[in-house]
Each structure stands twice: as C-alpha cells, then as structure tokens.
Design an enzyme around this catalytic site. Structure first.
Site, short mmCIF file in Angstrom:
data_model
loop_
_atom_site.label_atom_id
_atom_site.label_comp_id
_atom_site.label_asym_id
_atom_site.label_seq_id
_atom_site.Cartn_x
_atom_site.Cartn_y
_atom_site.Cartn_z
N LYS A 1 0.86 -1.20 0.00
CA LYS A 1 0.00 0.00 0.00
C LYS A 1 0.88 1.23 0.00
O LYS A 1 1.80 1.33 0.82
CB LYS A 1 -0.87 0.00 1.28
CG LYS A 1 -1.81 1.19 1.37
CD LYS A 1 -3.11 0.92 0.63
CE LYS A 1 -3.99 2.14 0.50
NZ LYS A 1 -3.66 3.03 -0.65
N LYS B 1 4.73 2.56 8.53
CA LYS B 1 3.58 3.40 8.86
C LYS B 1 2.32 2.56 9.04
O LYS B 1 1.58 2.71 10.02
CB LYS B 1 3.37 4.40 7.72
CG LYS B 1 2.36 5.47 7.98
CD LYS B 1 2.24 6.39 6.76
CE LYS B 1 3.59 6.99 6.40
NZ LYS B 1 3.49 7.91 5.25
N LYS C 1 5.21 1.97 -2.81
CA LYS C 1 5.17 3.38 -3.25
C LYS C 1 5.49 3.43 -4.73
O LYS C 1 6.21 2.57 -5.24
CB LYS C 1 6.20 4.21 -2.48
CG LYS C 1 5.95 5.70 -2.52
CD LYS C 1 4.94 6.13 -1.46
CE LYS C 1 4.61 7.60 -1.54
NZ LYS C 1 3.82 8.04 -0.37
N THR D 1 -5.04 13.08 6.07
CA THR D 1 -3.64 13.14 6.51
C THR D 1 -3.49 14.24 7.56
O THR D 1 -2.90 14.02 8.63
CB THR D 1 -2.72 13.40 5.30
OG1 THR D 1 -2.94 12.35 4.35
CG2 THR D 1 -1.27 13.43 5.70
N ASN E 1 -2.13 19.33 -0.07
CA ASN E 1 -3.17 18.57 0.62
C ASN E 1 -2.89 18.51 2.12
O ASN E 1 -3.74 18.87 2.95
CB ASN E 1 -3.26 17.16 0.02
CG ASN E 1 -4.20 16.27 0.81
OD1 ASN E 1 -3.87 15.79 1.88
ND2 ASN E 1 -5.41 16.09 0.30
N SER F 1 -7.43 5.65 3.83
CA SER F 1 -7.33 4.85 2.60
C SER F 1 -7.75 3.40 2.90
O SER F 1 -8.43 2.76 2.10
CB SER F 1 -5.91 4.85 2.06
OG SER F 1 -5.69 5.98 1.24
P1 NAD Z 1 0.69 18.21 -2.51
O1 NAD Z 1 1.16 17.95 -3.90
O2 NAD Z 1 -0.75 18.37 -2.26
O3 NAD Z 1 1.42 19.51 -1.92
C1 NAD Z 1 2.80 19.65 -1.88
C2 NAD Z 1 3.11 21.02 -1.32
O4 NAD Z 1 4.51 21.14 -1.10
C3 NAD Z 1 2.73 22.17 -2.26
O5 NAD Z 1 2.19 23.22 -1.50
C4 NAD Z 1 4.07 22.59 -2.86
O6 NAD Z 1 4.07 23.93 -3.28
C5 NAD Z 1 4.97 22.37 -1.67
N1 NAD Z 1 6.36 22.23 -2.04
C6 NAD Z 1 6.90 21.54 -3.07
N2 NAD Z 1 8.23 21.69 -3.06
C7 NAD Z 1 8.53 22.46 -2.00
C8 NAD Z 1 9.72 22.97 -1.46
N3 NAD Z 1 10.90 22.71 -2.02
N4 NAD Z 1 9.63 23.72 -0.34
C9 NAD Z 1 8.44 23.98 0.23
N5 NAD Z 1 7.28 23.55 -0.23
C10 NAD Z 1 7.33 22.81 -1.34
O7 NAD Z 1 1.32 17.04 -1.64
P2 NAD Z 1 0.82 16.48 -0.24
O8 NAD Z 1 -0.04 15.33 -0.51
O9 NAD Z 1 0.37 17.59 0.63
O10 NAD Z 1 2.19 15.88 0.32
C11 NAD Z 1 3.09 16.66 1.12
C12 NAD Z 1 3.89 15.70 1.98
O11 NAD Z 1 2.98 14.93 2.77
C13 NAD Z 1 4.73 14.68 1.21
O12 NAD Z 1 5.92 14.43 1.90
C14 NAD Z 1 3.86 13.46 1.19
O13 NAD Z 1 4.59 12.26 1.00
C15 NAD Z 1 3.25 13.57 2.58
N6 NAD Z 1 2.05 12.77 2.76
C16 NAD Z 1 0.93 13.01 2.03
C17 NAD Z 1 -0.19 12.20 2.23
C18 NAD Z 1 -1.48 12.42 1.48
O14 NAD Z 1 -2.46 11.71 1.79
N7 NAD Z 1 -1.58 13.35 0.56
C19 NAD Z 1 -0.17 11.18 3.18
C20 NAD Z 1 0.98 10.99 3.92
C21 NAD Z 1 2.09 11.80 3.70
#
Ligand code: NAD
Length: 418
Positions: A69, A93, A105, A189, A220, A353
């Site tokens: 997953k 996790k 992944k 999240t 997100n 999820s």
């Molecule tokens: P997303 O694509 O919705 O948002 C990413 C954000 O990060 C955007 O605001 C972007 O502008 C910003 N960003 C990108 N590069 C950057 C940088 N160099 N410095 C600062 N900001 C930057 O992605 P997300 O889903 O919010 O994921 C963000 C983190 O959370 C990731 O590490 C992801 O693995 C983790 N995560 C997400 C989920 C999920 O359900 N979406 C679950 C667990 C973990």
C-alpha cells in the site's frame, strides 16, 4: 558528509530500531531491500504530436501484513532510492497504526505543472497500463502523494477497470466520492496529524492558547492542517509553498492565502495592506522561526545537521515523509525537541485509505463522522503506544515508532517463515 539519500536515511532509522529489539540479522537483511522493484518506461503522445518517454517506478517493499500500500508521486526529483525509502516508510507506517497492510510506493519523474490536462491523463493511464499485472485490491493498492490528485486516481482506476474487464474500486484509494472514494479522505492526513498533535500537546503538558505554528508546504497535507489549527485556536504565523512563504505575526488568514494561490499569486503578496509584522520568507527561514510547533508538510531533507541547531520549535510534527535527516534527529533529541515522526504523524492518510478499501469491499459507505471517529481512536491509541516505548527506552519518538512497527512486521514475517 551527511546523507540526503532518502533510502540510506530510511535504512539508518531501521537500523536504530533493529538494535533496540535485537532483530535477527536475517530479518534485517530481508527488510533492507524491497521484495520487488519495478521500473517502467511510459511513452506519452504530447499535445504537439511528439512522443516523450517518462520513467516510472513501483516499489513493493513488504507484504507480510497485507497487500502493498502506498501513494504515487509525480515530481521531477523522483528517483529509485526515493521511491524505495517511501515504500519502506509505508511498511512501517501501516504497521505502527496497526493496519493489515504492507508497504509500497510509486513515482514518475515528471514536472506535472508543465503538462496539459490531456498529457497528464495519458501519462496516468500509461503508468497503470505498464504496471497493472502487479497491482490490484489484494496485491498492491496505490493512492495520491505529492502532485497527484483524486482526478489522477480516477483516470488510473478507469484504465485498470478497462484492462481487467470489471469494476475494482479497491484498486486505488483517494478516489473521488463519485466512484467509491471515502468521505474524509481528502483531509485525512492533516486530520490524523491533528489528532496526534493534540495528544502530544497533552502529554507534554502544553496549552493550545497562544501556541504559534509554522507550516512548510501548502498542498493537501499542509493547507488542511492550517485550517484545522486555525479552527482549534492555534496561531499559524508562517506558511510556505515551493515558491517561498509568508510570515505574519498576528496569524495568517488561510482562506485569504488560499484565494491568492488559486488566483496564481505568490504567497508573499498576502502581506499587502496588513497591519503588524508581515513579510516574505524563504523556506529555510520558516524552519528556523521562533515558533512553538513546526509542521514540515512538503518534501524530504528539510531539517538537516546544518540547520537543526537553529530550530527553535519545541515540537516538530512531520506531515511530510522524511523531512528530518538522521543526523538532525540526534541534534534535536539532544536539544530536547520532540519530533513526532512521519510514520506516525501522517498515518491518517493511509488509515482512511484503508477505510476506503474496507468500504469498497463491502460496497457500503460510511458517513464522514463515522470515518473521523474511527480515525481518531486509531491515531490516539497509536500515539500513546509509541510514547510509552519512547519513555521505556529513552529513545526518540521516531525510533520508538519504528520499534512498535518492526515488532509487528517481523512477527508477521516470522509466522510466515520468511
Ligand atoms: P501536494 O502535492 O498536495 O502539496 C505539496 C506542497 O509542497 C505544495 O504546496 C508545494 O508547493 C509544496 N512544495 C513543493 N516543493 C517544496 C519545497 N521545495 N519547499 C516547500 N514547499 C514545497 O502534496 P501532499 O499530498 O500535501 O504531500 C506533502 C507531503 O505529505 C509529502 O511528503 C507526502 O509524502 C506527505 N504525505 C501526504 C499524504 C497524502 O495523503 N496526501 C499522506 C501521507 C504523507
């Protein structure tokens, strides 16, 4: 020199926990590699008629506890080692929150901001065409991650269902509600992270009123977290995205910031006409602000040995995966900073999820309040279990979370005889 290779760092974290539980060397060796790693070439016809070939990956790290997953990332910096690291973290996790799932992944090396909607759709469909034999509700279940969305999940599911010839909503999670998504998945999240933060604040004897927070990343995870923090009395004074950030001493109005972003404006334009200290900041400055809580919610390797000595927050909640290097972890631990690790802090996403998969399997859907109350129970209990192990062994919360997870994963491996 400090490593910024995410897989090297993920293995270093695993090694620390393995030492605490005196893990058998053979088990460690099995856990130091993905069970299967797939690399594919995806040809996409671009809008101008040319063909571009993209590199895609899927790491199926460990499935001792259940189907692999983990999300799919679309980002120019995706690499084999990053995908492997993220899949190892997914394994840990899912186990730390007790889900009957393994870890995987995926990723594609691409800047999705440079693609049209049609090109993005053809790329998403190409990814699943290249990999569909290895994925499925009982094999490997993807989800969104950085720069992938419910719409992208819908294209992937639609293509998969055409290939296999029947409905299979459990193939992927984070889908739109209209095709079998779960209520609450969009905010899960951040919501899971918020439940953990609440619990951590109580355990640390901290009061919410007046607590200042800086959030790095406004996607997100980050933007939903900002909304939750503001709704519960925290003062979010700094927010950033990939283009930089903004600091406002009086607290940032996240709705206004979101509107600016939706209109294509940079976050720093927020300050025009604001009273009190308000200024543009870099992502690096954000991390070092004198705030109580720091929430990295963007990418890996943000807190390193170089800047860790200057981190002032007493609590770091890792919504991003891998934002803190192992060296930085040691520095923060010595300085008394609590780091609630990614594998616990952002596990709300995969937990909902999992609820989505359960609802798909039953073809029966729960109201959002039911999703949230089930999520809360899991996050609070998991946080307490990790906290207890940390106190028993005087180790970081990260190593404690890995200890809890490793015990569960290796128990499943042992009874299977692997
Ligand atoms: P997303 O694509 O919705 O948002 C990413 C954000 O990060 C955007 O605001 C972007 O502008 C910003 N960003 C990108 N590069 C950057 C940088 N160099 N410095 C600062 N900001 C930057 O992605 P997300 O889903 O919010 O994921 C963000 C983190 O959370 C990731 O590490 C992801 O693995 C983790 N995560 C997400 C989920 C999920 O359900 N979406 C679950 C667990 C973990």
């Amino acid at each position: 020199m400090e490593s910024t290779n995410a897989f090297t760092n993920a293995l270093a974290q695993l090694t620390k926990a393995a030492a605490v539980i005196k893990l058998e060397p053979a088990m460690y060796q099995r856990l130091a590699l993905p069970q299967r790693f797939l690399a594919v070439a995806i040809p996409v016809t671009m809008d101008d008629g040319s063909v571009r070939v993209f590199h895609g990956f899927r790491s199926q790290y460990n499935n001792a506890r259940g189907p692999f997953k983990g999300g799919i990332r679309f980002h120019p910096a995706v690499s084999e080692d990053e995908v492997k690291a993220l899949s190892l973290w997914m394994t840990m996790k899912c186990a730390v929150v007790g889900l009957p799932l393994g870890g995987g992944k995926g990723g594609i090396i691409v800047n999705p901001k440079e693609l049209s909607t049609g090109e993005l759709e053809r790329l998403s469909r190409g990814y699943i065409r290249a990999l569909y034999r290895y994925l499925g509700p009982d094999q490997d279940v993807p989800a969104p991650d950085v720069y992938t969305t419910p719409q992208i999940m819908a294209w992937i599911l639609d293509e998969y269902e055409h290939l296999v010839g029947h409905h299979a909503p459990g193939l992927i999670t984070g889908k739109p509600l209209a095709i079998g998504g779960s209520a609450g998945r969009g905010t899960a999240t951040a919501q899971g992270g918020f439940f953990v933060l609440d619990e951590a604040m109580k355990k640390m004897g901290k009061k919410v009123a007046g607590t200042t927070v800086a959030v790095q990343g406004f996607g997100n995870a980050g933007s939903n977290m900002v909304d939750l923090l503001a709704a519960h009395g925290y003062k979010v004074v700094a927010i950033s995205d990939s283009r930089g950030g903004v600091y406002h001493e009086a607290g940032i109005d996240s709705k206004q910031l979101q509107e600016l972003k939706n209109n294509g404006m940079s976050l720093e334009s927020y300050c025009s006409g604001k009273a009190g200290a308000c200024r543009a900041i870099t992502n690096q400055e954000l991390l070092e602000l004198p705030v109580d809580v720091l929430v990295p919610a963007a990418l890996e390797n943000q807190i390193t040995a170089e800047n860790a000595p200057r981190i002032k927050a007493s609590l770091v909640l890792e919504l991003a995966n891998g934002p803190t290097t192992p060296e930085a972890d040691e520095i923060l631990f010595t300085n008394g900073t609590k780091v609630v690790p990614d594998i616990l802090a952002n596990a709300g996403g995969v937990t909902v999820s999992y609820f989505e998969q359960v609802q798909n399997a039953a073809n029966y859907y729960w109201p959002e309040a039911e999703v949230m109350s089930k999520l809360k129970a899991i996050m609070v209990e998991s946080c307490s279990a990790v906290w207890k192990v940390q106190e028993e062994h005087n180790i970081t919360l990260r190593t404690a979370a890995h200890v809890v997870a490793l015990r569960r994963v290796t128990e499943a491996m042992a009874v299977r005889g692997i």
